[in-house]
Design an enzyme around this catalytic site. Sequence first.
Site, PDB file in Angstrom:
ATOM      1  CG  HIS A  96      -1.952  -1.006   1.314  1.00 35.60           C
ATOM      2  ND1 HIS A  96      -2.171  -1.776   2.438  1.00 35.60           N
ATOM      3  CD2 HIS A  96      -2.866  -1.411   0.392  1.00 35.60           C
ATOM      4  CE1 HIS A  96      -3.188  -2.609   2.207  1.00 35.60           C
ATOM      5  NE2 HIS A  96      -3.615  -2.409   0.956  1.00 35.60           N
ATOM      6  CE  LYS A 138     -14.009  -6.845   2.931  1.00 33.89           C
ATOM      7  NZ  LYS A 138     -12.833  -6.314   2.220  1.00 33.89           N
ATOM      8  NE  ARG A 193      -2.651  -7.998  -4.438  1.00 38.27           N
ATOM      9  CZ  ARG A 193      -3.494  -8.306  -3.470  1.00 38.27           C
ATOM     10  NH1 ARG A 193      -3.062  -8.388  -2.235  1.00 38.27           N
ATOM     11  NH2 ARG A 193      -4.755  -8.553  -3.725  1.00 38.27           N
ATOM     12  CB  SER A 240      -4.531  -6.461   4.580  1.00 43.39           C
ATOM     13  OG  SER A 240      -4.138  -5.212   4.072  1.00 43.39           O
TER      14      SER A 240
HETATM   15  O1  PNS Z   1      -8.834  -3.015   0.052  1.00 42.45           O
HETATM   16  P1  PNS Z   1     -10.043  -3.556  -0.648  1.00 42.45           P
HETATM   17  O2  PNS Z   1     -10.872  -4.361   0.327  1.00 42.45           O
HETATM   18  O3  PNS Z   1      -9.694  -4.307  -1.900  1.00 42.45           O
HETATM   19  O4  PNS Z   1     -10.943  -2.285  -1.120  1.00 42.45           O
HETATM   20  C1  PNS Z   1     -12.199  -2.441  -1.719  1.00 42.45           C
HETATM   21  C2  PNS Z   1     -12.911  -1.086  -1.874  1.00 42.45           C
HETATM   22  C3  PNS Z   1     -12.987  -0.349  -0.552  1.00 42.45           C
HETATM   23  C4  PNS Z   1     -12.159  -0.237  -2.869  1.00 42.45           C
HETATM   24  C5  PNS Z   1     -14.341  -1.382  -2.424  1.00 42.45           C
HETATM   25  O5  PNS Z   1     -14.943  -2.371  -1.654  1.00 42.45           O
HETATM   26  C6  PNS Z   1     -15.245  -0.155  -2.441  1.00 42.45           C
HETATM   27  O6  PNS Z   1     -15.018   0.786  -3.163  1.00 42.45           O
HETATM   28  N1  PNS Z   1     -16.300  -0.177  -1.598  1.00 42.45           N
HETATM   29  C7  PNS Z   1     -17.263   0.907  -1.502  1.00 42.45           C
HETATM   30  C8  PNS Z   1     -18.638   0.512  -2.033  1.00 42.45           C
HETATM   31  C9  PNS Z   1     -18.777   0.839  -3.511  1.00 42.45           C
HETATM   32  O7  PNS Z   1     -18.604   1.949  -3.956  1.00 42.45           O
HETATM   33  N2  PNS Z   1     -19.143  -0.202  -4.307  1.00 42.45           N
HETATM   34  C10 PNS Z   1     -19.394  -0.036  -5.727  1.00 42.45           C
HETATM   35  C11 PNS Z   1     -18.147  -0.167  -6.573  1.00 42.45           C
HETATM   36  S1  PNS Z   1     -17.733  -1.843  -6.813  1.00 42.45           S
END
Ligand code: PNS
Length: 173
Positions: free
Chosen positions: A19, A43, A92, A130
């Site tokens: 990150h 979560k 990745r 993570s």
């Molecule tokens: O670190 P992560 O868990 O891969 O991040 C995921 C994240 C936070 C980027 C994604 O879950 C997110 O944007 N959540 C917010 C809800 C949202 O906007 N959903 C619609 C787009 S898929």
Amino acid sequence: MKHVIAIYPGTFDPPTNGHLDLIERGSKLFGELVVAILRNPEKDPLFDVEERRAMLEKLTRRFDNVRVDIFGGLLVDFARRAGAHAMLRGIRAISDYEYELQMALMNRKLEDGVETVFLPAAEAYSYISSRIVKDVARLGGRVHGLVPPLVEAQLQRKLHRGRPSHKIAKGHK
Ligand code: PNS
């Protein structure tokens, strides 16, 4: 892209060196980078959102154009409020790409003024997540070099109440 405000969203439970590498590279590409932590109690995160914010604020203090915020709900709504026109995400491996593409296309469908920019993860961190860091730390393995020292100490505190993990792994009290 120096005039663009970008969002780097994620769960960051906890922040890893992968990150941080992306934050550093993103801060060079964009005028402003907002590290946006998703508030996602469902979560069942190891670190609560304020703990994650405190860690990320310390870790990004050296970047003038990076700030840390917390969001809930849709990412595109947060982006609009922040005046951002780009999302930054790291890739990745090919296996990441399918999900990332789905999210990028959905975000663009929801808000067509926002583009997602993918950066390949640094080779050295391409296997880190993570989740895998937490698994290893929980089982007493060394995560040195995979997360910043500050995060290493916080993992130790959370998972082993500050006792050295290798002793726990070997069954010492
Ligand atoms: O670190 P992560 O868990 O891969 O991040 C995921 C994240 C936070 C980027 C994604 O879950 C997110 O944007 N959540 C917010 C809800 C949202 O906007 N959903 C619609 C787009 S898929």
